[in-house]
Structure formats: C-alpha cells, structure tokens
Design a protein around this motif. Structure first.
Motif, PDB file in Angstrom:
ATOM      1  N   LEU A 124       0.838  -2.905  -6.933  1.00 39.94           N
ATOM      2  CA  LEU A 124      -0.900  -2.966  -6.934  1.00 39.94           C
ATOM      3  C   LEU A 124      -2.005  -3.723  -6.676  1.00 39.94           C
ATOM      4  CD1 LEU A 124      -3.608  -1.448  -9.348  1.00 39.94           C
ATOM      5  CD2 LEU A 124      -2.761  -3.206  -9.853  1.00 39.94           C
ATOM      6  N   ARG A 125      -2.581  -3.554  -5.762  1.00 41.67           N
ATOM      7  CA  ARG A 125      -3.507  -4.278  -4.719  1.00 41.67           C
ATOM      8  C   ARG A 125      -4.444  -4.169  -5.341  1.00 41.67           C
ATOM      9  NH1 ARG A 125      -6.857  -2.159   0.848  1.00 41.67           N
ATOM     10  NH2 ARG A 125      -7.650  -4.137   1.168  1.00 41.67           N
ATOM     11  N   HIS A 126      -5.177  -5.755  -5.221  1.00 42.71           N
ATOM     12  CA  HIS A 126      -6.341  -6.134  -6.447  1.00 42.71           C
ATOM     13  C   HIS A 126      -7.879  -5.483  -5.820  1.00 42.71           C
ATOM     14  CE1 HIS A 126      -8.180  -7.407  -2.415  1.00 42.71           C
ATOM     15  NE2 HIS A 126      -7.084  -8.022  -1.887  1.00 42.71           N
ATOM     16  N   ALA A 127      -8.534  -5.279  -6.823  1.00 42.66           N
ATOM     17  CA  ALA A 127      -9.807  -4.792  -6.263  1.00 42.66           C
ATOM     18  C   ALA A 127     -10.629  -4.565  -5.647  1.00 42.66           C
ATOM     19  CB  ALA A 127     -10.458  -3.986  -7.915  1.00 42.66           C
ATOM     20  N   LYS A 128     -12.047  -4.436  -4.968  1.00 44.76           N
ATOM     21  CA  LYS A 128     -12.259  -4.455  -4.272  1.00 44.76           C
ATOM     22  C   LYS A 128     -13.087  -6.251  -4.443  1.00 44.76           C
ATOM     23  CE  LYS A 128     -15.591  -2.037  -1.334  1.00 44.76           C
ATOM     24  NZ  LYS A 128     -14.551  -2.841   0.050  1.00 44.76           N
ATOM     25  N   SER A 129     -13.241  -6.663  -3.649  1.00 43.41           N
ATOM     26  CA  SER A 129     -14.205  -8.490  -4.243  1.00 43.41           C
ATOM     27  C   SER A 129     -15.712  -8.440  -3.121  1.00 43.41           C
ATOM     28  CB  SER A 129     -13.046  -9.452  -3.460  1.00 43.41           C
ATOM     29  OG  SER A 129     -12.791  -9.151  -2.557  1.00 43.41           O
ATOM     30  N   GLY A 130     -15.600  -9.433  -3.580  1.00 38.01           N
ATOM     31  CA  GLY A 130     -17.763  -9.393  -3.473  1.00 38.01           C
ATOM     32  C   GLY A 130     -17.181 -10.415  -1.993  1.00 38.01           C
ATOM     33  N   TRP A 131     -17.426  -9.655  -0.737  1.00 36.61           N
ATOM     34  CA  TRP A 131     -17.163 -10.942   0.364  1.00 36.61           C
ATOM     35  C   TRP A 131     -19.004 -11.244   0.166  1.00 36.61           C
ATOM     36  CZ3 TRP A 131     -14.038 -11.991   3.906  1.00 36.61           C
ATOM     37  CH2 TRP A 131     -12.386 -11.305   3.597  1.00 36.61           C
ATOM     38  N   PRO A 146      -6.083   1.591   0.517  1.00 38.77           N
ATOM     39  CA  PRO A 146      -7.532   0.925  -0.429  1.00 38.77           C
ATOM     40  C   PRO A 146      -7.024  -0.108  -1.386  1.00 38.77           C
ATOM     41  CG  PRO A 146      -7.472   3.276  -0.031  1.00 38.77           C
ATOM     42  CD  PRO A 146      -5.790   2.956  -0.129  1.00 38.77           C
ATOM     43  N   THR A 147      -8.389  -0.621  -1.728  1.00 38.48           N
ATOM     44  CA  THR A 147      -8.460  -1.470  -2.496  1.00 38.48           C
ATOM     45  C   THR A 147      -7.814  -0.839  -3.706  1.00 38.48           C
ATOM     46  OG1 THR A 147     -10.319  -1.578  -2.768  1.00 38.48           O
ATOM     47  CG2 THR A 147      -9.609  -3.232  -1.664  1.00 38.48           C
ATOM     48  N   ALA A 148      -7.209  -1.244  -5.003  1.00 39.54           N
ATOM     49  CA  ALA A 148      -7.053  -1.021  -6.989  1.00 39.54           C
ATOM     50  C   ALA A 148      -5.457   0.305  -6.633  1.00 39.54           C
ATOM     51  CB  ALA A 148      -8.457  -0.683  -7.549  1.00 39.54           C
ATOM     52  N   THR A 149      -5.228   0.379  -5.587  1.00 44.95           N
ATOM     53  CA  THR A 149      -4.209   1.355  -5.528  1.00 44.95           C
ATOM     54  C   THR A 149      -3.256   0.964  -5.923  1.00 44.95           C
ATOM     55  OG1 THR A 149      -5.370   2.318  -3.246  1.00 44.95           O
ATOM     56  CG2 THR A 149      -2.774   2.487  -3.827  1.00 44.95           C
ATOM     57  N   LEU A 150      -2.143   2.065  -6.502  1.00 48.42           N
ATOM     58  CA  LEU A 150      -0.918   1.398  -6.794  1.00 48.42           C
ATOM     59  C   LEU A 150      -0.400   2.322  -6.349  1.00 48.42           C
ATOM     60  CD1 LEU A 150       0.133   1.181 -10.850  1.00 48.42           C
ATOM     61  CD2 LEU A 150       0.598   3.190  -9.211  1.00 48.42           C
ATOM     62  N   HIS A 206      -1.853  -8.647  -2.308  1.00 47.83           N
ATOM     63  CA  HIS A 206      -3.041  -8.597  -1.235  1.00 47.83           C
ATOM     64  C   HIS A 206      -2.283  -6.986  -0.074  1.00 47.83           C
ATOM     65  CE1 HIS A 206      -5.063 -11.649  -2.940  1.00 47.83           C
ATOM     66  NE2 HIS A 206      -3.851 -12.717  -3.113  1.00 47.83           N
ATOM     67  N   ASN A 207      -3.196  -6.927   0.803  1.00 47.02           N
ATOM     68  CA  ASN A 207      -3.039  -6.154   1.896  1.00 47.02           C
ATOM     69  C   ASN A 207      -2.775  -7.298   3.054  1.00 47.02           C
ATOM     70  OD1 ASN A 207      -1.623  -4.378   1.074  1.00 47.02           O
ATOM     71  ND2 ASN A 207      -3.365  -2.305   2.141  1.00 47.02           N
ATOM     72  N   PRO A 208      -2.245  -7.001   4.118  1.00 45.21           N
ATOM     73  CA  PRO A 208      -1.487  -5.425   4.531  1.00 45.21           C
ATOM     74  C   PRO A 208      -0.174  -6.101   3.664  1.00 45.21           C
ATOM     75  CG  PRO A 208      -1.316  -7.338   6.397  1.00 45.21           C
ATOM     76  CD  PRO A 208      -2.471  -7.358   5.614  1.00 45.21           C
ATOM     77  N   GLY A 209       0.328  -6.895   2.891  1.00 44.10           N
ATOM     78  CA  GLY A 209       1.720  -6.942   2.834  1.00 44.10           C
ATOM     79  C   GLY A 209       2.419  -5.766   1.817  1.00 44.10           C
ATOM     80  N   ARG A 251       2.446 -18.474  -5.933  1.00 51.26           N
ATOM     81  CA  ARG A 251       1.421 -18.409  -4.609  1.00 51.26           C
ATOM     82  C   ARG A 251       1.354 -17.794  -3.658  1.00 51.26           C
ATOM     83  NH1 ARG A 251      -2.999 -21.553  -4.051  1.00 51.26           N
ATOM     84  NH2 ARG A 251      -3.714 -21.886  -1.938  1.00 51.26           N
ATOM     85  N   ARG A 252       3.271 -17.596  -3.366  1.00 46.95           N
ATOM     86  CA  ARG A 252       3.871 -16.880  -2.149  1.00 46.95           C
ATOM     87  C   ARG A 252       3.305 -15.688  -2.163  1.00 46.95           C
ATOM     88  NH1 ARG A 252      10.244 -17.051  -4.065  1.00 46.95           N
ATOM     89  NH2 ARG A 252       9.573 -16.225  -5.418  1.00 46.95           N
ATOM     90  N   LEU A 253       2.697 -15.114  -2.833  1.00 49.29           N
ATOM     91  CA  LEU A 253       1.975 -13.545  -3.071  1.00 49.29           C
ATOM     92  C   LEU A 253       0.895 -13.910  -2.372  1.00 49.29           C
ATOM     93  CD1 LEU A 253       4.637 -12.790  -5.131  1.00 49.29           C
ATOM     94  CD2 LEU A 253       2.538 -10.985  -6.250  1.00 49.29           C
ATOM     95  N   TYR A 254       0.155 -14.812  -2.411  1.00 51.95           N
ATOM     96  CA  TYR A 254      -1.145 -14.839  -1.829  1.00 51.95           C
ATOM     97  C   TYR A 254      -1.089 -14.355  -0.197  1.00 51.95           C
ATOM     98  CZ  TYR A 254      -5.531 -16.358  -0.392  1.00 51.95           C
ATOM     99  OH  TYR A 254      -6.952 -16.521   0.433  1.00 51.95           O
ATOM    100  N   LEU A 255      -1.295 -13.256  -0.118  1.00 53.14           N
ATOM    101  CA  LEU A 255      -1.627 -12.654   0.983  1.00 53.14           C
ATOM    102  C   LEU A 255       0.076 -12.744   1.808  1.00 53.14           C
ATOM    103  CD1 LEU A 255      -4.830 -14.812   2.763  1.00 53.14           C
ATOM    104  CD2 LEU A 255      -4.231 -12.206   1.571  1.00 53.14           C
ATOM    105  N   ALA A 256       1.044 -12.419   1.000  1.00 54.86           N
ATOM    106  CA  ALA A 256       1.898 -12.432   1.661  1.00 54.86           C
ATOM    107  C   ALA A 256       2.966 -11.627   2.733  1.00 54.86           C
ATOM    108  CB  ALA A 256       3.337 -12.414   0.421  1.00 54.86           C
TER     109      ALA A 256
END
Length: 179
Positions: free
Chosen positions: A7-14, A137-141, A109-112, A80-85
């Motif tokens: 599951l990719r995280h949902a859309k964040s606020g840039w 896309p964000t929030a995609t499973l 996260h993507n692109p991982g 923490r290894r999953l952060y931008l992994a």
C-alpha cells in the motif's frame, strides 16, 4: 500460500511548511482516499497477519485513515528501512517475516513499492501488470500471491498480481491529477 499486499501512502501536502520530507502530512484529498481504500478493504474482507510500515508522518496518517474506513485498528511494526526504500530493501523486510504469517501488508513509498511489484510479478502483459507498470498512484494497493510456505521463498518473478486497486477505481472523484 503467502499474500503480500503493498500500500502506497495517500497523497501528502507539498505546500505544508515542514522542515523534513519525513514529516510531510497528508492533504485533505489523501485523507479521503485513505478512508475510501479502508472501506474497500473492509468490503473485500481483507485481513493481514502482519503489518510493517515506514514511520514517515504521511504513512502513519494513511494507516490511521485506512483503519478508520476499515473499521478496525491496524497495528504496524514501524521500520525505518521502509522510508523511501529500494525494492531490494523491501524484499529483505518481506524475507524476515515469520513463516506463520500468511498475509503481510507493507505500507510505504514510491518508487520502491512499484519497483517491488514489477520485480516480483512476471512480465506477462496481464491487465493488472500493465496498470502497475503505467502508474502506481498514491493510496494504491497491490496484492501479490506466492505459492510458498515461507517468506524467504518470495523472489523475482515468482508472484501473481491478484489485485491492483487505485483510489479512482473505488471512487472516480479520486481520479488522476498528476500524482
């Protein structure tokens, strides 16, 4: 049989003024998409024996909102290894999962996540594979099944992509916007 769900995280606020990318929160659309995906998971009766997630703020908030839609708590192990992994790091985490767990959810996260999906599933030109190749896309499973008794047996090209669900597939108002 093992089932890996990504599951990719949902859309964040840039436009949120945070000092670090790690602390970036979801935006309103992201919260809505995460709740929608949680409701859809509930409707599909999906369950997870183990949940491992990036500790980034946007992933934490995604899990909270998905759980709200799901109607039950998701209790992740924060890694923490999953952060931008990279996909190889994500695969290491999968391999470490205890064999007794039949279903594993990774939230990150993507692109991982996209790269891991494409690495684990043969390039068979199926509709789901092509959709995952086109955009994750964000929030995609993505749900990938493996004919294996142990997570250590999960490897390149050994999975079968059984679901690829984007928020817009569940609610067309959550359609593409360039994310």
């Amino acid at each position: 049989m093992k089932t890996l769900t990504l599951l990719r995280h949902a859309k964040s606020g840039w436009d949120d003024p945070v000092a670090r990318d790690f602390d970036r929160p979801l935006n309103a659309r992201g919260r809505r998409a995460a709740v929608t995906m949680g409701r859809h998971l509930r409707d599909l009766r999906l369950t997870f024996d183990r949940v491992v997630a990036s500790p980034a703020a946007r992933v934490d908030e995604t899990i909270v909102e998905v759980a709200r839609g799901l109607g039950r708590a998701l209790t992740p192990t924060w890694d923490r290894r999953l952060y931008l992994a990279a996909p190889t790091t994500l695969l290491d985490v999968v391999h470490e999962c205890e064999p007794a767990a039949e279903s594993l959810l990774l939230v990150g996260h993507n692109p991982g996540l996209e790269e891991l999906t494409l690495l684990l599933v043969p390039d068979d030109a199926s509709a789901l594979r092509l959709a995952a190749e086109e955009k994750y896309p964000t929030a995609t499973l993505a749900e990938i099944t493996f004919d294996a008794d142990d997570w250590a047996a999960v490897g390149v090209g050994r999975g079968r992509l059984t679901r690829f669900i984007r928020p817009r597939d569940v609610d067309p108002t959550l359609g593409p916007d360039g994310d």
